[in-house]
Design a protein around this motif. Structure first.
Motif, PDB file in Angstrom:
ATOM      1  N   THR A   1     -86.516 -84.073   9.036  1.00 33.72           N
ATOM      2  CA  THR A   1     -85.767 -82.865   8.678  1.00 33.72           C
ATOM      3  C   THR A   1     -85.080 -83.212   7.333  1.00 33.72           C
ATOM      4  O   THR A   1     -84.445 -82.221   6.749  1.00 33.72           O
ATOM      5  CB  THR A   1     -84.573 -82.799   9.592  1.00 33.72           C
ATOM      6  OG1 THR A   1     -83.686 -84.190   9.735  1.00 33.72           O
ATOM      7  CG2 THR A   1     -85.115 -82.520  11.203  1.00 33.72           C
ATOM      8  N   LYS A   2     -85.273 -84.168   6.794  1.00 34.02           N
ATOM      9  CA  LYS A   2     -84.722 -84.617   5.389  1.00 34.02           C
ATOM     10  C   LYS A   2     -83.111 -84.653   5.356  1.00 34.02           C
ATOM     11  O   LYS A   2     -82.359 -84.623   4.466  1.00 34.02           O
ATOM     12  CB  LYS A   2     -85.215 -83.512   4.535  1.00 34.02           C
ATOM     13  CG  LYS A   2     -86.705 -83.274   4.152  1.00 34.02           C
ATOM     14  CD  LYS A   2     -87.548 -84.554   4.225  1.00 34.02           C
ATOM     15  CE  LYS A   2     -88.855 -84.262   4.187  1.00 34.02           C
ATOM     16  NZ  LYS A   2     -89.582 -85.367   4.236  1.00 34.02           N
ATOM     17  N   TYR A   3     -82.496 -84.632   6.630  1.00 36.04           N
ATOM     18  CA  TYR A   3     -81.145 -84.835   6.641  1.00 36.04           C
ATOM     19  C   TYR A   3     -80.765 -86.275   6.387  1.00 36.04           C
ATOM     20  O   TYR A   3     -81.561 -87.187   6.531  1.00 36.04           O
ATOM     21  CB  TYR A   3     -80.634 -84.279   8.069  1.00 36.04           C
ATOM     22  CG  TYR A   3     -80.226 -82.773   8.146  1.00 36.04           C
ATOM     23  CD1 TYR A   3     -79.149 -82.238   8.633  1.00 36.04           C
ATOM     24  CD2 TYR A   3     -81.344 -81.773   7.678  1.00 36.04           C
ATOM     25  CE1 TYR A   3     -78.962 -80.996   8.784  1.00 36.04           C
ATOM     26  CE2 TYR A   3     -81.073 -80.542   7.713  1.00 36.04           C
ATOM     27  CZ  TYR A   3     -79.889 -79.883   8.348  1.00 36.04           C
ATOM     28  OH  TYR A   3     -79.713 -78.704   8.316  1.00 36.04           O
ATOM     29  N   ARG A   4     -79.496 -86.577   5.976  1.00 36.25           N
ATOM     30  CA  ARG A   4     -78.978 -87.840   5.707  1.00 36.25           C
ATOM     31  C   ARG A   4     -78.202 -88.442   6.656  1.00 36.25           C
ATOM     32  O   ARG A   4     -77.444 -87.570   7.291  1.00 36.25           O
ATOM     33  CB  ARG A   4     -78.249 -88.066   4.439  1.00 36.25           C
ATOM     34  CG  ARG A   4     -79.223 -88.422   3.071  1.00 36.25           C
ATOM     35  CD  ARG A   4     -80.137 -87.396   2.753  1.00 36.25           C
ATOM     36  NE  ARG A   4     -80.818 -87.352   1.620  1.00 36.25           N
ATOM     37  CZ  ARG A   4     -82.075 -86.837   1.065  1.00 36.25           C
ATOM     38  NH1 ARG A   4     -82.270 -85.730   1.492  1.00 36.25           N
ATOM     39  NH2 ARG A   4     -82.380 -87.170  -0.029  1.00 36.25           N
ATOM     40  N   LEU A   5     -78.440 -89.845   7.282  1.00 30.06           N
ATOM     41  CA  LEU A   5     -77.466 -90.315   7.933  1.00 30.06           C
ATOM     42  C   LEU A   5     -76.071 -90.395   7.503  1.00 30.06           C
ATOM     43  O   LEU A   5     -75.812 -90.785   6.572  1.00 30.06           O
ATOM     44  CB  LEU A   5     -77.981 -91.726   8.445  1.00 30.06           C
ATOM     45  CG  LEU A   5     -77.123 -92.497   9.504  1.00 30.06           C
ATOM     46  CD1 LEU A   5     -77.573 -91.907  11.014  1.00 30.06           C
ATOM     47  CD2 LEU A   5     -77.528 -93.749   9.461  1.00 30.06           C
ATOM     48  N   HIS A   6     -75.181 -89.645   8.339  1.00 34.38           N
ATOM     49  CA  HIS A   6     -73.887 -89.280   7.796  1.00 34.38           C
ATOM     50  C   HIS A   6     -72.677 -89.680   8.972  1.00 34.38           C
ATOM     51  O   HIS A   6     -73.035 -89.818  10.164  1.00 34.38           O
ATOM     52  CB  HIS A   6     -73.844 -87.919   7.424  1.00 34.38           C
ATOM     53  CG  HIS A   6     -72.586 -87.402   7.105  1.00 34.38           C
ATOM     54  ND1 HIS A   6     -72.294 -87.377   5.656  1.00 34.38           N
ATOM     55  CD2 HIS A   6     -71.472 -86.660   7.785  1.00 34.38           C
ATOM     56  CE1 HIS A   6     -71.216 -86.627   5.693  1.00 34.38           C
ATOM     57  NE2 HIS A   6     -70.358 -86.309   6.809  1.00 34.38           N
TER      58      HIS A   6
END
Length: 216
Positions: free
Chosen positions: A48-53
């Motif tokens: 998904t290209k989301y960053r761990l946050h």
């Protein structure tokens, strides 16, 4: 982006271990950069290209601990994590990290550890992933085994990896199931016990310390 890396470097020099003052942090803008203990990185979910946050917002269910999500924007300081060895390890800052090693990830802003347990995750009812503890408080719920995909022996910036939680057997996982309220637009991060395409991650933006060998 260059401004945010500069600000991060200043933060490291002022607030973290003394080695940051003698080993200039570098941005991992190219492939093949070694990830060492003490490096400050963003982990990108491959699919998904989301960053761990994470952020100082507790879950409204389950453990009630600090929530962990996937974040869509690249330039956000709450997506930085410090790579740390386990409490009983003899590894030092600047050491490279082999596949199969147990590591911890410390959230840079809140100083809590990436954690998991048997509570159900809010959306999918998989294993909840949270942030918990402090600089002086950490347990095996913070331990993740690094699994490197392919032939690489040590963790590099361009390698696909999985993080396998020691206590629960769950893989760090995300998917396109999104929150609609407090963390609106952010997606769920959880643990699942099966290897899937959705639990592959890559090291992305960050400040990568030179290897200990390179500093001698």
């Amino acid at each position: 982006m260059a401004v945010s890396f500069f600000a991060l470097a200043i933060f490291l020099l002022l607030t973290l271990d003394s080695d940051y003052a003698t080993a200039a942090p570098v941005s991992a803008a190219s492939e093949g950069v070694q990830i060492t203990y003490g490096s400050v990185i963003k982990l990108m979910h491959e699919k998904t290209k989301y960053r761990l946050h994470s952020h100082d917002v507790p879950y409204g269910s389950g453990s009630g601990q600090q929530s962990v999500t996937g974040f869509p924007n690249v330039d956000d300081a709450n997506s930085y994590w410090i790579v740390r060895p386990t409490k009983d390890s003899s590894a030092k800052q600047g050491d490279t990290i082999k596949g199969g090693t147990l590591i911890r990830l410390q959230h840079m802003r809140t100083r809590k550890w990436l954690h998991s347990h048997l509570h159900a995750s809010p959306i999918s009812s998989n294993l909840e992933v949270s942030c918990f503890g402090s600089d002086g408080e950490s347990d095996t719920g913070d331990y993740w085994r690094l699994e490197i995909e392919g032939n690489g022996k040590t963790w590099r910036q361009d390698q696909r990896v999985r993080l396998h939680h020691v206590d629960t057997g769950g893989y760090l996982h995300s998917h396109d199931k999104k929150y609609t309220r407090i963390a609106g637009g952010q997606q769920e991060v959880c643990g699942v016990r099966e290897k899937r395409a959705d639990n592959v991650w890559l090291a992305a933006e960050g400040v990568y310390l030179p290897t200990a060998e390179g500093k001698k």
